[in-house]
Design a protein around this motif. Sequence first.
Motif, PDB file in Angstrom:
ATOM      1  N   GLN A 197     -16.106  28.947  25.399  1.00 26.64           N
ATOM      2  CA  GLN A 197     -16.808  27.665  25.365  1.00 26.64           C
ATOM      3  C   GLN A 197     -18.089  27.791  26.186  1.00 26.64           C
ATOM      4  OE1 GLN A 197     -14.639  24.283  26.927  1.00 26.64           O
ATOM      5  NE2 GLN A 197     -16.386  22.893  26.658  1.00 26.64           N
ATOM      6  N   PRO A 198     -19.153  28.356  25.598  1.00 23.31           N
ATOM      7  CA  PRO A 198     -20.403  28.488  26.348  1.00 23.31           C
ATOM      8  C   PRO A 198     -20.961  27.132  26.757  1.00 23.31           C
ATOM      9  CG  PRO A 198     -20.420  29.861  24.371  1.00 23.31           C
ATOM     10  CD  PRO A 198     -19.257  28.932  24.249  1.00 23.31           C
ATOM     11  N   GLY A 199     -21.708  27.140  27.854  1.00 19.52           N
ATOM     12  CA  GLY A 199     -22.331  25.917  28.321  1.00 19.52           C
ATOM     13  C   GLY A 199     -21.789  25.488  29.671  1.00 19.52           C
ATOM     14  N   GLU A 200     -22.496  24.555  30.294  1.00 20.78           N
ATOM     15  CA  GLU A 200     -22.145  24.107  31.645  1.00 20.78           C
ATOM     16  C   GLU A 200     -20.767  23.454  31.688  1.00 20.78           C
ATOM     17  OE1 GLU A 200     -24.422  21.859  35.364  1.00 20.78           O
ATOM     18  OE2 GLU A 200     -25.235  21.709  33.315  1.00 20.78           O
ATOM     19  N   ALA A 201     -20.445  22.628  30.716  1.00 17.74           N
ATOM     20  CA  ALA A 201     -19.133  21.980  30.692  1.00 17.74           C
ATOM     21  C   ALA A 201     -18.025  23.020  30.534  1.00 17.74           C
ATOM     22  CB  ALA A 201     -19.067  20.958  29.562  1.00 17.74           C
ATOM     23  N   GLY A 202     -18.259  24.005  29.676  1.00 15.79           N
ATOM     24  CA  GLY A 202     -17.273  25.062  29.495  1.00 15.79           C
ATOM     25  C   GLY A 202     -17.068  25.876  30.763  1.00 15.79           C
TER      26      GLY A 202
END
Length: 456
Positions: A197-202
């Motif tokens: 789950q790429p990204g800041e939340a991931g």
Amino acid sequence: MAATQIIWFRQDLRLEDQAAVVAAAAAGPVIAVYVLDDATPGERRMGGASRWWLHHSLAALDTALTARGARLLRLRGRAGVVLPELAAATGATTVHALHHYEPYALTQQAEVAKRLDLRLYDGLTLLPPDALTTGGGGRYRIFTPWWNALQTHMPPHTPQPGPAQFEMAPAPAGDTLADWALLPTRPDWAMGFRNWQPGEAGAHARLADFAGHVAGYDTGRNFPAQAATSRLSPHLHFGEISPAQAWARLAGEPGARPFLRQIGWRDFAVQTLDAFPDLHWRAMRPEFDRIAFTDIDGGDGAYQLAAWQRGRTGYPIVDAGMRELWATGWMHNRVRMIAASFLTKHLLIDWRHGERWFWDTLVDADLANNAMGWQWVMGSGVDAAPYYRIFAPVTQSAKFDAAAYIRRWVPELAALPGKAIHAPWEHGGARGYPPPIVDHATARARALAAFEAMKL
């Protein structure tokens, strides 16, 4: 009216604990931009697996910016040209960015700074790489004394929140992600990447999950069949989470200290690259460039390198790791060391070929970490393993209980019982699985002889 401020994103794709974002937002209306610059890095342009991650991370960043009243502008070209052109078109004169330390990043920064007011902030590491020096004023070459010196500055800064809302300045339309064709299509070799789950939340979801079992990290991290590692490395590489945020979340957890050392090791790699910018292609111990490596331009060398890349060496622990890498863009760290040792010592193939393969296939392909890791295994780098340390694949596989890991990634061996799976050729082999491409004892003796010869 305040002047337009440019936020220049690179491997720092987050809004929280991002000093450049905070400074720009406080100074005026912003243009948030990511420049896909393949020109400045040249042959070190981002590899295929990293480009897959980048696509999804940029999409996540754009969504996060939109929720706060801004958007991500995507431009392509040499950063030292594209950013001044953007500034001229929008009336901006100031660019805010985090300080990066790869040789090509330093070139980008120097080119931009010649034409614009470039303001660089810390945030990729626990401390700037030149913050710790030895008593003689030089850089550390051994991790433990560096780590001990780091402790006098820890904990790191308290992570700061990002802006709740941006004032967005007018900007050109820019490119779409589809324009960049970062994702593979024919064939789509990234089907197995979808558990990421790429990204800041991931990144924060991954950190929260790991915090729940960090107490088992020190004992479980060497066992590839166990889910004991953090899998935070691509998130840290792309800057979706800062090392200070990881430290702050984990420092109070029982048993977290061994993992905090690994965050430190990442910093140590950055300070090493900063001090030795040719780390990724020049052996830090010059005698290692005198080794008579196997010729890979044809014959056995070409065949052996291809077998290693495809996970067809006949050594199950090596092959499982190489197949995991191809399928998921990631490999368990213990297995990375085993696979790297096999290439450089069993096959006596130049470590630079392995480093480049990992550069293209890892979603966490970090120039500093990747290069220092390969030189560590080779024995040619800082604080490296002795050159005569040669990982025995069968012994390592049995010691770290890799049977379930092998069964997952080498299905040809799934039916083999117990000890047989670590050395199938000793138990009649398995249909569809190759015999070892080299004999361990013979290969070990050859490597030791080559290492002795380099000292002459």
